[in-house]
Every structure is written in structure tokens, then in C-alpha cells.
Design a protein around this motif. Structure first.
Motif, mmCIF file in Angstrom:
data_model
loop_
_atom_site.group_PDB
_atom_site.id
_atom_site.type_symbol
_atom_site.label_atom_id
_atom_site.label_comp_id
_atom_site.label_asym_id
_atom_site.label_seq_id
_atom_site.Cartn_x
_atom_site.Cartn_y
_atom_site.Cartn_z
ATOM 1 N N LYS A 3 20.388 -38.352 49.956
ATOM 2 C CA LYS A 3 20.560 -37.085 49.207
ATOM 3 C C LYS A 3 20.927 -37.282 47.744
ATOM 4 O O LYS A 3 20.446 -36.553 46.879
ATOM 5 N N GLY A 7 18.728 -35.875 44.714
ATOM 6 C CA GLY A 7 19.323 -35.033 43.680
ATOM 7 C C GLY A 7 19.062 -35.568 42.291
ATOM 8 O O GLY A 7 18.750 -34.813 41.361
ATOM 9 N N TYR A 10 15.600 -34.780 41.318
ATOM 10 C CA TYR A 10 15.509 -33.378 40.886
ATOM 11 C C TYR A 10 16.028 -33.210 39.454
ATOM 12 O O TYR A 10 15.463 -32.486 38.643
ATOM 13 N N LYS A 15 15.053 -29.897 37.654
ATOM 14 C CA LYS A 15 15.250 -28.891 38.719
ATOM 15 C C LYS A 15 16.742 -28.840 39.066
ATOM 16 O O LYS A 15 17.194 -29.388 40.074
ATOM 17 N N GLU A 17 18.925 -26.411 39.908
ATOM 18 C CA GLU A 17 19.406 -25.698 41.105
ATOM 19 C C GLU A 17 19.169 -26.519 42.359
ATOM 20 O O GLU A 17 20.042 -26.602 43.237
ATOM 21 N N ASP A 18 17.986 -27.129 42.449
ATOM 22 C CA ASP A 18 17.674 -27.981 43.612
ATOM 23 C C ASP A 18 18.625 -29.176 43.660
ATOM 24 O O ASP A 18 19.119 -29.556 44.733
ATOM 25 N N LYS A 21 22.105 -28.087 44.810
ATOM 26 C CA LYS A 21 22.103 -27.789 46.254
ATOM 27 C C LYS A 21 22.205 -29.087 47.067
ATOM 28 O O LYS A 21 23.015 -29.197 48.000
ATOM 29 N N VAL A 22 21.406 -30.070 46.680
ATOM 30 C CA VAL A 22 21.390 -31.346 47.410
ATOM 31 C C VAL A 22 22.727 -32.084 47.265
ATOM 32 O O VAL A 22 23.260 -32.621 48.242
#
Length: 219
Positions: A3, A7, A10, A15, A17-18, A21-22
Motif C-alpha cells: 500500500k 500510494g 499515486y 492523484k 485523494e487516491d 486513501k491508500v
């Protein structure tokens, strides 16, 4: 893919927001891993959530006081906020915890520059050029710091290394012009002022420097 790695991917893609989240999922799954807190803090920092980002870096340090990357990231935040004294402290801590990268040496040196402690900046800026030999900005700032301390003969080779790596570094050419002006080498001074103006036609200081040289030639 793990993860934290996902992240970071991303983040590289913008990215945010992605990525957030991760990283949050990674924190929930392993709340004792400082890396996830540092990564989440870096996302918050990138989107301008300074206070929140600092809290995540502090949490990472609370979990692992040797998490050097947390000190380095916090240093960058303080530097951006122009809190140079705190930035310096954080970069020094990062170094003590094993972050001996060219970037950390460079930022520590720049903190001293901003605190108007050029002599203290020199060894760190010098080390940053040794560790990042392709970093034009490191050579430039090291050369500039030497020049500001009136170490002109030492400054010139560093500024030359800067333009060797980045031939279009207008400010380095301008400062080479000034340095050669000090040494009364009008030919070299004019050459570098001309090059700065070629790269950046609105470079006012280079234009002024060139006019001074030309005025001197006329007299």
C-alpha cells in the motif's frame, strides 16, 4: 503492490485523494508503522494542509524517534513556511538519524543561508555538490554563498560547474559576470552578462552589469 508503494505511485501521478486513501488504509492496518504516517503527511503537505501534515510527522517520530524521513519532511514544511530556525533544527535531526542525502545537506545549508549564517552554510552546500554532482542548483547556491563571503576565486569554479550542468542557468551566468567584474576581467564578465541576457532578455541586473562594463570600456 504494497500500500505504501501504491500510494507513492499515486503521488507521483498527482492523484492526491487516491494516495491519501491508500495511506490511511495502511495506517489503519498497521498503526505502528511510521512510514505510512510520513507518507500521509507528505500528501497533506503537497495539498497545503501544513498543520495537519506536521501532526503526522510528529506521530511518526513518536512511534520511532529514529524516523529520519519524518524530520526531513518536517524541515521542508518549516522551510516553506519561512521558519528557517525550525527547519535547520529538523534537518540537523534528520542527519543525526541517518539521512545523509545530498538533498538534506542542501536544505540544511540553505537554512543557514536564510539565517544569514553563510560560513555555517558552506560545508553543507559543499557536501551537497559532492553527493549530487548533477545538481546545477547545488553548485549555484554553493558558488553564490562563496561569492557573498567575498571568496571570489573559490566561487567561480562552482558557478562554472553550475553552467556546465545547466548551460541555461541565467543567474549563474550573471553571477559569473559579477565575479569576473570583481577580478577586472571585463571580457569574461561581458561574455557572461551577454549569455544571461540571451537566456533571459529581461534580466535587469545582467543588463545593468553589461552597461557598466561598456561604460568602462568607453572611458
Amino acid at each position: 503492490m504494497e500500500k505504501n508503494q501504491l500510494g507513492i505511485q499515486y503521488m507521483q501521478e498527482g492523484k492526491w485523494e487516491d494516495a491519501a486513501k491508500v495511506f490511511m488504509e495502511a495506517i489503519e492496518e498497521n498503526p505502528k508503522d511510521p512510514v505510512s504516517y510520513i507518507n500521509f503527511g507528505n500528501v497533506l503537505s503537497a495539498v497545503g494542509e501544513v498543520e495537519k501534515a506536521l501532526k503526522f510527522f510528529e506521530k511518526a517520530i513518536e512511534i520511532d524517534e529514529n524516523a529520519g524521513a519524518a524530520y526531513y519532511s518536517a524541515g521542508n514544511l518549516y522551510f516553506e513556511q519561512e521558519n528557517f530556525d525550525q527547519a535547520k533544527n529538523m534537518y540537523e535531526q534528520a542527519m543525526k538519524k541517518g539521512i545523509n542525502t545530498g538533498d538534506n545537506y542542501f536544505m540544511l545549508g540553505m537554512s543557514f543561508v536564510q539565517l544569514e549564517q553563510g560560513k555555517l552554510a558552506l560545508p553543507y552546500l559543499q557536501r551537497s555538490t559532492e553527493l549530487n554532482p548533477e545538481d546545477a542548483e547545488a553548485y549555484f547556491q554553493y558558488g553564490l554563498c562563496l561569492a557573498q563571503l567575498e571568496l571570489i576565486d573559490e566561487a567561480i569554479p562552482q558557478l562554472k560547474k553550475c553552467v556546465a550542468v545547466d548551460p541555461d542557468h541565467a543567474d549563474a551566468h550573471y553571477n559569473l559576470g559579477v565575479a569576473y567584474g570583481f577580478k577586472e576581467d571585463e571580457k569574461q564578465a561581458k561574455k557572461h552578462f551577454d549569455r544571461a541576457l540571451e537566456i533571459q532578455p529581461d534580466h535587469l541586473l545582467a543588463g545593468y552589469g553589461k552597461k557598466l562594463i561598456e561604460k568602462g570600456e568607453e572611458e
